[in-house]
Design an enzyme around this catalytic site. Structure first.
Site, PDB file in Angstrom:
ATOM      1  N   SER A  58      28.843 -68.196 -73.251  1.00  0.00           N
ATOM      2  CA  SER A  58      28.773 -69.111 -74.386  1.00  0.00           C
ATOM      3  C   SER A  58      29.610 -70.375 -74.115  1.00  0.00           C
ATOM      4  CB  SER A  58      29.227 -68.361 -75.644  1.00  0.00           C
ATOM      5  OG  SER A  58      28.904 -69.085 -76.784  1.00  0.00           O
ATOM      6  N   ASP A 106      18.160 -66.989 -79.254  1.00  0.00           N
ATOM      7  CA  ASP A 106      19.441 -67.682 -79.145  1.00  0.00           C
ATOM      8  C   ASP A 106      19.167 -69.177 -79.259  1.00  0.00           C
ATOM      9  OD1 ASP A 106      21.834 -68.816 -78.368  1.00  0.00           O
ATOM     10  OD2 ASP A 106      21.931 -67.843 -76.404  1.00  0.00           O
ATOM     11  N   HIS A 114      22.190 -64.145 -78.973  1.00  0.00           N
ATOM     12  CA  HIS A 114      23.450 -64.706 -78.481  1.00  0.00           C
ATOM     13  C   HIS A 114      24.652 -63.811 -78.822  1.00  0.00           C
ATOM     14  CE1 HIS A 114      25.785 -68.130 -77.001  1.00  0.00           C
ATOM     15  NE2 HIS A 114      26.704 -67.723 -77.848  1.00  0.00           N
TER      16      HIS A 114
END
Ligand SMILES: *[C@@H]1O[C@H](CO)[C@@H](O)[C@H](O)[C@H]1NC(C)=O
Length: 405
Positions: free
Chosen positions: A189, A345, A375
């Site tokens: 991320s 995501d 995600h």
């Protein structure tokens, strides 16, 4: 009695309504995902209320999860774990106990959390680092860079870069018996964003002689120019990372001024003078057909009242914040990349676009796309929210590093 029963039924219906969220068919272990998402959403709602009443900043409340999941450094039979500092930046260091007659691998790990939350000491990150150190007989340096909104861009990036360049000095590699040809940077991320940015800067840093062998980018954030890619449009309400939360993370990375957040939400934050930059994040040319579906590409429009934003917050156009902004020739020569993307995501297309640009620039890329998850799923490795897909993704990643690092 009857009224109590009625209250109970009503309350149950409300709770079920709050927790229930329609999810795509192929997402596994749906109830666990819904429960975890509801817990996460509640925290975000609490944050929104706290902020509305001027009690706490939204991110201070979101940070509670990081504290709740924090564990102390605990060594085991295989790995010595300590909290220390490299170049005055806190890191959690994992040193395998086993003797080896050859020099070791090393992984510089950068945790996620939108540059605003998270830490190396969160249980899922700590476990992953420990596993990596043990399985790969690798030194793992998990970096506790300072976080926004207290420390805006470029401080989080600079902290990470300072740790990486410090560790790559010959005397430190020798100290930890690390093979300079077997070093990876890895992150998920926002950590994947920092990992990609670090790899780019290292490539052109004349003061660093050691080259990274591998960059691992796990559902990375790679650009702030266009928050309306097909994945942003299609997955704005998927578990863990909504479009709103991502816009909030992005804007807090640069400033706490809410006008940037509003501009990003409407995708009108980049002025028309900078429109040439959109070629590097042009999903119309960079995405495979099946992801574009029936979405129609157009350059995001500007709102004249936003034209000052990039002057005030130059980070918006900075390649250290948006690695996708790098021109093609700056990508050539980057280390081999292992990129993980997830179907559901908002950041999926960031990953896909970088994969296609890296390949065009001649960089070797291994792209693992999971079409049945969302995600942040790698944080779901512990009871009661542990899901099997998280372990499978982790396993594949570790196996790949075992054969390639
Ligand atoms: C984006 O790509 C499409 C298709 O290749 C092209 O027609 C369009 O001009 C491009 N736009 C920008 C801003 O690069």
């Amino acid at each position: 009695m009857a009224s109590k029963l009625l209250c109970f039924v009503l309350l149950s219906v409300l709770v079920a309504y709050y927790i229930y969220k329609p999810l795509p068919d192929n997402i596994e272990e749906k109830w666990k995902v819904m429960l975890m998402d509801a817990a996460f959403r509640s925290l975000a709602h609490l944050g929104t209320f706290a902020e509305m009443f001027g009690v706490k900043h939204f991110m201070d409340v979101m940070m509670l999860l990081t504290y709740a999941e924090h564990i102390e450094p605990i060594s085991d039979n295989h790995v010595i774990v300590t909290d220390t500092t490299f170049n005055s930046v806190p890191v959690r260091l994992y040193v395998p106990k086993g003797q080896s007659n050859t020099r070791r691998r090393a992984i510089l790990y950068i945790h996620g959390g939108g540059w605003c939350v998270g830490s190396a000491g969160m249980k899922p990150y700590d476990q992953l680092s420990k596993q990596s150190a043990h399985r790969l007989n690798a030194i793992v340096v998990s970096i506790n860079y300072r976080l926004a909104p207290k420390f805006h861009f470029p401080i989080p990036f600079d902290d990470v870069y300072n740790v990486v360049t410090f560790f790559l000095q010959e005397k430190n590699l020798e100290k930890y018996s690390v093979d300079p040809n077997r070093i990876a940077v890895s992150g998920d991320s926002a950590g994947g964003n920092l990992a990609a940015a670090v790899a780019q800067k290292l490539l052109h840093d004349p003061e660093v002689n050691v080259k990274l062998k591998i960059q691992v980018l796990i559902y990375p954030v790679l650009q702030s120019l266009d928050l309306n890619t097909p994945s942003y449009r299609d997955n704005g309400y998927m578990p863990i990372l909504s479009r709103t939360l991502m816009a909030r993370f992005w804007s807090e990375y640069f400033t706490t001024d809410r006008s940037l957040f509003e501009a990003m939400m409407s995708n009108k934050h980049i002025p028309s003078q900078e429109a040439h930059l959109f070629k590097n994040v042009n999903w119309s040319s960079l995405l495979p057909e099946n992801l574009k579906k029936n979405h129609v590409y157009s350059i995001p429009a500007t709102d004249n009242k936003n034209t000052m934003l990039v002057k005030k917050y130059p980070g918006l156009l900075d390649v250290r914040a948006s690695p996708l902004l790098a021109e093609d020739e700056k990508l050539t020569g980057l280390p081999m990349a292992y990129v993980v993307t997830c179907m559901y995501d908002v950041l999926r297309d960031d990953g896909f676009m970088y994969v296609s640009r890296l390949r065009k620039a001649g960089v070797q890329v291994v792209h693992e796309h999971y079409d049945n998850t969302f995600h942040g799923v790698l944080l779901m490795t512990n009871w009661p929210f542990d899901v099997s897909i998280a372990h499978r993704i982790e396993e594949k990643y570790l196996n790949w590093l075992e054969s390639n690092l």
